[in-house]
Design a protein around this motif. Structure first.
Motif, PDB file in Angstrom:
ATOM      1  N   LEU A 149      31.899  40.286  43.638  1.00  0.00           N
ATOM      2  CA  LEU A 149      33.278  39.650  42.915  1.00  0.00           C
ATOM      3  C   LEU A 149      34.582  40.699  43.436  1.00  0.00           C
ATOM      4  O   LEU A 149      35.419  39.965  43.826  1.00  0.00           O
ATOM      5  CB  LEU A 149      33.120  39.569  41.380  1.00  0.00           C
ATOM      6  N   VAL A 150      34.269  41.680  43.067  1.00  0.00           N
ATOM      7  CA  VAL A 150      35.748  42.570  43.356  1.00  0.00           C
ATOM      8  C   VAL A 150      35.929  42.912  44.667  1.00  0.00           C
ATOM      9  O   VAL A 150      37.063  43.047  44.796  1.00  0.00           O
ATOM     10  CB  VAL A 150      35.353  43.872  42.539  1.00  0.00           C
ATOM     11  N   PHE A 151      34.953  42.883  45.483  1.00  0.00           N
ATOM     12  CA  PHE A 151      35.272  43.405  46.893  1.00  0.00           C
ATOM     13  C   PHE A 151      35.774  41.877  47.521  1.00  0.00           C
ATOM     14  O   PHE A 151      36.649  41.858  48.389  1.00  0.00           O
ATOM     15  CB  PHE A 151      33.998  43.971  47.590  1.00  0.00           C
ATOM     16  N   ALA A 152      35.099  40.797  47.142  1.00  0.00           N
ATOM     17  CA  ALA A 152      35.858  39.546  47.745  1.00  0.00           C
ATOM     18  C   ALA A 152      37.255  39.319  47.141  1.00  0.00           C
ATOM     19  O   ALA A 152      37.934  38.765  47.891  1.00  0.00           O
ATOM     20  CB  ALA A 152      34.934  38.527  47.100  1.00  0.00           C
ATOM     21  N   LEU A 153      37.587  39.635  46.039  1.00  0.00           N
ATOM     22  CA  LEU A 153      38.882  39.456  45.523  1.00  0.00           C
ATOM     23  C   LEU A 153      39.698  40.599  46.465  1.00  0.00           C
ATOM     24  O   LEU A 153      40.928  39.957  46.898  1.00  0.00           O
ATOM     25  CB  LEU A 153      39.034  40.118  44.176  1.00  0.00           C
ATOM     26  N   ALA A 154      39.478  41.760  46.539  1.00  0.00           N
ATOM     27  CA  ALA A 154      40.460  42.660  47.653  1.00  0.00           C
ATOM     28  C   ALA A 154      40.261  42.139  48.844  1.00  0.00           C
ATOM     29  O   ALA A 154      41.631  42.018  49.454  1.00  0.00           O
ATOM     30  CB  ALA A 154      39.601  43.861  47.508  1.00  0.00           C
ATOM     31  N   ARG A 155      39.347  41.651  49.517  1.00  0.00           N
ATOM     32  CA  ARG A 155      39.308  41.240  50.791  1.00  0.00           C
ATOM     33  C   ARG A 155      40.103  39.972  51.223  1.00  0.00           C
ATOM     34  O   ARG A 155      40.746  39.809  52.177  1.00  0.00           O
ATOM     35  CB  ARG A 155      37.974  41.075  51.391  1.00  0.00           C
ATOM     36  N   SER A 156      40.249  39.062  50.146  1.00  0.00           N
ATOM     37  CA  SER A 156      41.009  37.758  50.118  1.00  0.00           C
ATOM     38  C   SER A 156      42.416  37.837  49.299  1.00  0.00           C
ATOM     39  O   SER A 156      43.112  36.961  49.365  1.00  0.00           O
ATOM     40  CB  SER A 156      40.133  36.777  49.302  1.00  0.00           C
ATOM     41  N   GLY A 157      42.912  39.173  49.161  1.00  0.00           N
ATOM     42  CA  GLY A 157      44.347  39.409  48.728  1.00  0.00           C
ATOM     43  C   GLY A 157      44.256  38.851  47.280  1.00  0.00           C
ATOM     44  O   GLY A 157      45.651  38.557  46.848  1.00  0.00           O
ATOM     45  N   ARG A 158      43.128  38.636  46.518  1.00  0.00           N
ATOM     46  CA  ARG A 158      43.449  38.265  45.272  1.00  0.00           C
ATOM     47  C   ARG A 158      43.055  39.154  43.899  1.00  0.00           C
ATOM     48  O   ARG A 158      42.789  38.894  43.036  1.00  0.00           O
ATOM     49  CB  ARG A 158      42.389  36.918  44.888  1.00  0.00           C
ATOM     50  N   THR A 159      43.554  40.500  44.349  1.00  0.00           N
ATOM     51  CA  THR A 159      43.240  41.285  43.313  1.00  0.00           C
ATOM     52  C   THR A 159      44.133  41.347  41.931  1.00  0.00           C
ATOM     53  O   THR A 159      43.566  41.718  40.914  1.00  0.00           O
ATOM     54  CB  THR A 159      43.523  42.685  43.957  1.00  0.00           C
ATOM     55  N   ALA A 160      45.316  40.546  42.018  1.00  0.00           N
ATOM     56  CA  ALA A 160      45.950  40.202  40.836  1.00  0.00           C
ATOM     57  C   ALA A 160      44.955  39.596  39.857  1.00  0.00           C
ATOM     58  O   ALA A 160      45.133  39.625  38.574  1.00  0.00           O
ATOM     59  CB  ALA A 160      47.113  39.493  40.877  1.00  0.00           C
ATOM     60  N   ALA A 161      43.787  38.831  40.251  1.00  0.00           N
ATOM     61  CA  ALA A 161      43.204  38.000  39.444  1.00  0.00           C
ATOM     62  C   ALA A 161      41.952  38.867  38.890  1.00  0.00           C
ATOM     63  O   ALA A 161      41.299  38.307  38.115  1.00  0.00           O
ATOM     64  CB  ALA A 161      42.315  36.774  40.163  1.00  0.00           C
ATOM     65  N   ALA A 162      41.928  40.146  39.424  1.00  0.00           N
ATOM     66  CA  ALA A 162      40.655  41.013  38.981  1.00  0.00           C
ATOM     67  C   ALA A 162      40.514  41.180  37.533  1.00  0.00           C
ATOM     68  O   ALA A 162      39.350  41.199  36.961  1.00  0.00           O
ATOM     69  CB  ALA A 162      40.862  42.358  39.630  1.00  0.00           C
ATOM     70  N   PRO A 163      41.544  41.267  36.740  1.00  0.00           N
ATOM     71  CA  PRO A 163      41.370  41.620  35.190  1.00  0.00           C
ATOM     72  C   PRO A 163      40.540  40.369  34.413  1.00  0.00           C
ATOM     73  O   PRO A 163      39.707  40.578  33.942  1.00  0.00           O
ATOM     74  CB  PRO A 163      42.630  41.915  34.538  1.00  0.00           C
ATOM     75  N   ALA A 164      41.054  39.124  35.043  1.00  0.00           N
ATOM     76  CA  ALA A 164      40.456  38.010  34.286  1.00  0.00           C
ATOM     77  C   ALA A 164      39.086  37.793  34.890  1.00  0.00           C
ATOM     78  O   ALA A 164      38.054  37.271  34.029  1.00  0.00           O
ATOM     79  CB  ALA A 164      41.339  36.862  34.416  1.00  0.00           C
ATOM     80  N   ALA A 165      39.175  37.927  36.110  1.00  0.00           N
ATOM     81  CA  ALA A 165      37.983  37.521  36.806  1.00  0.00           C
ATOM     82  C   ALA A 165      36.812  38.508  36.525  1.00  0.00           C
ATOM     83  O   ALA A 165      35.665  37.973  36.299  1.00  0.00           O
ATOM     84  CB  ALA A 165      38.186  37.465  38.434  1.00  0.00           C
ATOM     85  N   VAL A 166      36.925  39.759  36.472  1.00  0.00           N
ATOM     86  CA  VAL A 166      35.770  40.579  36.223  1.00  0.00           C
ATOM     87  C   VAL A 166      35.479  40.430  34.634  1.00  0.00           C
ATOM     88  O   VAL A 166      34.481  40.500  34.237  1.00  0.00           O
ATOM     89  CB  VAL A 166      36.373  42.053  36.556  1.00  0.00           C
ATOM     90  N   GLY A 167      36.422  40.395  33.758  1.00  0.00           N
ATOM     91  CA  GLY A 167      36.198  40.036  32.366  1.00  0.00           C
ATOM     92  C   GLY A 167      35.368  39.022  32.326  1.00  0.00           C
ATOM     93  O   GLY A 167      34.256  38.771  31.358  1.00  0.00           O
ATOM     94  N   ALA A 168      35.674  37.971  33.110  1.00  0.00           N
ATOM     95  CA  ALA A 168      34.926  36.574  32.832  1.00  0.00           C
ATOM     96  C   ALA A 168      33.501  36.490  33.302  1.00  0.00           C
ATOM     97  O   ALA A 168      32.644  36.158  32.688  1.00  0.00           O
ATOM     98  CB  ALA A 168      35.779  35.527  33.525  1.00  0.00           C
ATOM     99  N   TRP A 169      33.318  37.501  34.434  1.00  0.00           N
ATOM    100  CA  TRP A 169      31.994  37.719  35.069  1.00  0.00           C
ATOM    101  C   TRP A 169      31.193  38.266  33.798  1.00  0.00           C
ATOM    102  O   TRP A 169      29.996  37.867  33.695  1.00  0.00           O
ATOM    103  CB  TRP A 169      31.999  38.466  36.322  1.00  0.00           C
ATOM    104  N   ILE A 170      31.627  39.465  33.420  1.00  0.00           N
ATOM    105  CA  ILE A 170      30.710  40.516  32.315  1.00  0.00           C
ATOM    106  C   ILE A 170      30.520  39.360  31.162  1.00  0.00           C
ATOM    107  O   ILE A 170      29.447  39.298  30.777  1.00  0.00           O
ATOM    108  CB  ILE A 170      31.476  41.333  32.098  1.00  0.00           C
ATOM    109  N   GLY A 171      31.841  38.751  30.747  1.00  0.00           N
ATOM    110  CA  GLY A 171      31.728  37.923  29.403  1.00  0.00           C
ATOM    111  C   GLY A 171      30.452  36.768  29.669  1.00  0.00           C
ATOM    112  O   GLY A 171      29.734  36.515  28.643  1.00  0.00           O
ATOM    113  N   ALA A 172      30.662  36.016  30.788  1.00  0.00           N
ATOM    114  CA  ALA A 172      29.827  34.916  31.132  1.00  0.00           C
ATOM    115  C   ALA A 172      28.215  35.604  31.338  1.00  0.00           C
ATOM    116  O   ALA A 172      27.126  35.015  30.583  1.00  0.00           O
ATOM    117  CB  ALA A 172      30.038  34.226  32.201  1.00  0.00           C
ATOM    118  N   ALA A 173      28.029  36.731  31.983  1.00  0.00           N
ATOM    119  CA  ALA A 173      26.655  37.350  32.093  1.00  0.00           C
ATOM    120  C   ALA A 173      25.969  37.766  30.942  1.00  0.00           C
ATOM    121  O   ALA A 173      24.808  37.817  31.039  1.00  0.00           O
ATOM    122  CB  ALA A 173      26.809  38.430  33.360  1.00  0.00           C
TER     123      ALA A 173
END
Length: 245
Positions: free
Chosen positions: A145-169
């Motif tokens: 997730l975190v490397f895909a966000l960086a590679r696709s230029g979507r790091t602005a979504a990292a706080p929500a996306a990483v929190g969502a992954w951990i919360g869901a997992a």
């Protein structure tokens, strides 16, 4: 040129400490608020952790990238070592030491805030192949997730996306998604809801390492140029040049 290593390491220390404080502290609070409902305890723990993680990435990301996780740092070093985009070997060791030290400190802080002894070895045994498989999945998913966000230029979504992954997992993995070697070590010194017995730690660390290796393989297939943006993981860091503006 990146910010001085001690400054970045201090951010990794503080960020990881506060992450573990959130994990352990919300677990203690959950058991006190909902003493007879384990499912509700887990929900309270998961929500607090996911929200705190997103906030911590916003705070510390511009300084150190907010890895807060030795596995993320290790993959960052591995992918970027030839391209010169990720952590150096010295950076990796410093980050990992800061993260582990921060994790232990965070558990102690949570204990002190709730009037408990500073540290107590956990007696919660977490063993079995199903839990280790869950850690492989949780860790691999997080790293991809975190490397895909960086590679696709979507790091602005990292706080929500990483929190969502951990919360869901927390809910879709049987291990409740530790997915972080430093956090695993920190949770060994708390005999509370979030704890893990020291004897169970090596298995979890091995599973997390396997998850990191699986993530590297997946990134090679899906994002073959992920190394080009390794320096932007989890989010782009400040540089001396941008700081001076």
């Amino acid at each position: 040129m990146t910010l001085a290593l001690p400054r970045r390491a201090s951010a990794e220390f503080a960020g990881t400490a506060l992450l573990v404080t959130a994990v352990v502290g919300s677990g203690i609070a959950a058991t006190r608020l909902s003493p007879s409902d384990v499912g509700l305890q887990l929900l309270e723990n998961a929500i607090a952790t996911a929200l705190a993680l997103g906030a911590l990435i916003l705070i510390f990301g511009p300084v150190s990238g907010a890895h807060l996780n030795p596995m993320v740092s290790a993959v960052d070093w591995w992918l970027g070592r030839r391209a010169g985009t990720g952590l150096t070997g010295r950076d990796l060791v410093t980050y990992a030491v800061a993260q582990v030290g921060g994790a232990i400190t965070g558990a102690v802080l949570a204990h002190l805030m709730f009037g408990l002894p500073a540290a107590t070895w956990s007696r919660t045994v977490r063993g079995g192949s199903h839990l280790l498989l869950a850690e492989v999945v949780a860790t691999a998913g997080l790293v991809v997730l975190v490397f895909a966000l960086a590679r696709s230029g979507r790091t602005a979504a990292a706080p929500a996306a990483v929190g969502a992954w951990i919360g869901a997992a927390y809910w879709f993995t049987s291990s409740t998604s530790f997915a972080n070697p430093a956090v695993t070590v920190g949770r060994a010194v708390t005999d509370t809801f979030a704890g893990i017995a020291p004897a169970s730690v090596p298995g979890f660390l091995a599973a997390q390492l396997a998850g990191g290796v699986l993530a590297v393989a997946a990134l090679a297939l899906w994002y073959p140029h992920a190394a080009d943006t390794a320096g932007d993981v989890v989010v782009p860091h400040l540089t001396r040049e941008t700081e001076a503006r």
